[in-house]
Enzyme design. Structure first.
Site, PDB file in Angstrom:
ATOM      1  N   GLU A 196       0.819  -1.169  -0.073  1.00 61.64           N
ATOM      2  CA  GLU A 196      -0.028  -0.200   0.006  1.00 61.64           C
ATOM      3  C   GLU A 196       0.899   1.142   0.088  1.00 61.64           C
ATOM      4  O   GLU A 196       0.808   2.167   1.075  1.00 61.64           O
ATOM      5  CB  GLU A 196      -1.252  -0.118   1.168  1.00 61.64           C
ATOM      6  CG  GLU A 196      -1.937  -1.361   1.293  1.00 61.64           C
ATOM      7  CD  GLU A 196      -3.256  -0.961   1.993  1.00 61.64           C
ATOM      8  OE1 GLU A 196      -3.418  -0.125   2.864  1.00 61.64           O
ATOM      9  OE2 GLU A 196      -4.123  -1.840   1.862  1.00 61.64           O
ATOM     10  N   GLU A 319      -4.893  -8.507  -0.520  1.00 68.57           N
ATOM     11  CA  GLU A 319      -5.906  -8.330   0.675  1.00 68.57           C
ATOM     12  C   GLU A 319      -7.433  -8.251   0.190  1.00 68.57           C
ATOM     13  O   GLU A 319      -7.709  -7.286  -0.625  1.00 68.57           O
ATOM     14  CB  GLU A 319      -5.435  -6.877   1.275  1.00 68.57           C
ATOM     15  CG  GLU A 319      -3.917  -7.274   2.051  1.00 68.57           C
ATOM     16  CD  GLU A 319      -3.573  -6.062   2.888  1.00 68.57           C
ATOM     17  OE1 GLU A 319      -4.467  -5.204   3.419  1.00 68.57           O
ATOM     18  OE2 GLU A 319      -2.459  -5.886   3.202  1.00 68.57           O
TER      19      GLU A 319
END
Ligand code: AHR
Length: 514
Positions: A196, A319
């Site tokens: 991220e 994810e």
């Protein structure tokens, strides 16, 4: 024909057909030679240093009264083996870009402590490190997927980690590994190049990250990457298509094997609501975000197709899962939540999407394995329970590395408050001559009838398993670990190649040919 005679005929027909299953949704299945194989890595997991995931969840320590193997709970090891978990991502998540792997090797009593800045600010003793994780993967028969630190690390630290775990001998890090008691390398293939990076990984722009990625990816491997490392670039948050566009445009193909995508399901990001005490409106909203996965994959794939029509770069959804408020009285930074039939619906529909998109989606990781977010297991002291999500994952093991059988159908609608979602989700596959079909009905009230033509697949007999319960909110507790468990399913007929299935409201059904 006069009206009254028509009426009599209609009545007769009603009597004759009463009790038969009227298929409302017709699913066609194609036995396509060139269909992709559903990579077993779509069924991957993720364990981050977050809350009670590693410490207390997986790892209780060698001296714990809880039965363990090298400190990892035996009950969980057995459950994950049963699930045939293909890979495990570690150590984060956001934690990955704060983690310095050298803190987690060598004698445990000498390891420095660290503060887990992202998750609850707790102090960790680093007793679960590289050896512990990679030995666990070996024990589980799962491929490790290491997420490395770009946000606060260096190229040297990263390449040293690769050398430490992959070089057999003749390098300083191989020597250090041997001194720490591991003669042979683990040969880790899957590497996440940051996590991220648009957020907790460093709040970078895609242009900046693409350049940084190029730098790291260059030093990770030899020029030809003959060690076959699989480099995964930190990908977009949900519909950030610009992120994928820039990565695909700016990173040369020989430096990248996979691009990630993260997408969670929730009621509303700022008002997530309870994991187990929710109403239909909240259920509907959650399923809306879960089913959004189809559009996300379609659109990210379109961008990837533009730059990579040969499909050499994979989409890795590393994810995904449901995200609610934490259980009352627990640390808000620990993300501990219960897991209900709603989560079974998220799991069943999402995995069907991944199966059907297996041409581009080659790996995915449920967030997370134990005690965090949409976990497959929860622990409390010496007790452990398996969640509805665990059961769905287990029922779907039939699809691991099976050849996709593409399906085509128009789903009936699940309507709530004037809005509609597709109620039925289907995927099918074939392995060693056996056909497997997974069906989900997300409608909270209505059963749905499905007819599938299996004539071309020469299926004679099938067995089936169902996961459902009385209420959508039903879940397993430490007092009643068996409230939601799969059962044999009989409400289907297979006659002359036509399979007719009646799917109860909020149910997951998996049928297998015998
Ligand atoms: O899974 C929990 C967190 O969600 C991860 O650390 C991060 O990558 C994501 O935002």
């Amino acid at each position: 024909m006069n009206k009254s005679f028509k009426g009599i005929l209609g009545g007769l027909a009603a009597v004759l057909f009463a009790g038969t299953v009227q298929a409302q949704t017709t699913v066609s299945i194609e036995n396509k030679e060139d269909a992709p194989v559903i990579s077993k890595h779509i069924y991957g997991h993720f364990a981050e240093h977050l809350g009670r995931s590693i410490y207390d969840g997986l790892y209780v320590g060698e001296d714990s009264p809880i039965p363990n193997t090298n400190g990892v709970r035996n009950d969980l090891i057995a459950a994950l083996k049963d699930l045939q978990i293909p890979n495990l991502r570690w150590p984060g998540g956001c934690f990955a870009d704060t983690y310095h792997w050298k803190d987690g090797i060598g004698p445990k009593e000498d390891r420095p402590t660290i503060v887990n800045a992202w998750w609850g600010g707790v102090t960790e003793d680093n007793s679960f490190g590289t050896h512990d994780f990679l030995n666990l993967c070996e024990e589980l028969g799962a491929e490790p997927y290491l997420a490395a630190n770009l946000g606060s690390g260096t190229v040297e630290e990263f390449t040293d980690w690769i050398q430490y775990v992959n070089h057999s001998e003749g390098s300083p890090m191989a020597k250090l590994r041997k001194e720490n008691g591991k003669e042979e390398p683990w040969n880790v293939k899957y590497w996440g190049v940051g996590n991220e990076m648009w957020g907790c990984g460093g709040n970078m722009t895609p242009e900046f990250y693409a350049n940084l990625y190029r730098q790291y990816a260059t030093f990770m491997t030899s020029w030809e990457n003959e060690n076959d490392l699989y480099r995964i670039a930190s990908g977009a948050n949900q519909d950030d298509y610009h992120w994928t566009e820039v990565l695909m445009r700016d990173v040369p193909k020989h430096l990248i094997e996979g691009v990630a995508l993260h997408s969670y399901s929730f009621v509303e990001w700022d008002e997530k609501g309870s994991a187990s005490d929710f109403n239909e409106e909240q259920y509907f909203s959650t399923m809306k975000t879960a089913l959004w996965m189809q559009e996300l994959i379609d659109k990210h794939t379109d961008i990837m197709d533009k730059y990579d029509p040969e499909k050499e770069i994979d989409l890795i959804v590393d994810e995904w899962g449901g995200w609610y408020e934490v259980e009352e009285g627990t640390n808000p930074g620990f993300l501990y939540q219960q897991n209900t039939m709603r989560d079974a619906m998220i799991a069943g529909t999402t995995l069907n999407i991944f199966n059907n998109e297996s041409e581009r989606v080659k790996m995915a990781n449920l967030a997370q394995t134990v005690n965090v977010l949409q976990a497959v297991a929860l622990t409390e002291g010496e007790n452990m329970l398996l969640t509805p999500t665990y059961h769905v994952m287990k029922m779907y093991t039939v699809h691991h590395d099976a050849k996709l059988l593409p399906v085509d159908f128009d789903s009936p609608e699940y309507t709530y408050n004037g809005e509609s979602l597709p109620a039925v989700s289907v995927s099918a596959s074939k392995k060693e001559g056996n056909v497997a079909i997974s069906l989900v009905n997300i409608d909270s009230q209505k059963e749905n009838e499905v007819e599938i033509d299996l004539e071309a697949l020469d299926v004679k007999n099938m067995t089936a398993t169902i996961l459902t319960s009385d209420k959508l909110q039903d879940h397993n507790t430490f007092e009643n670990t068996e409230k939601v468990t799969p059962e044999e399913f009989k409400d289907f007929k297979l006659r002359r190649g036509k399979l007719q299935v009646t799917l109860p409201p909020f149910s997951v059904v998996v049928l297998e040919s015998k």
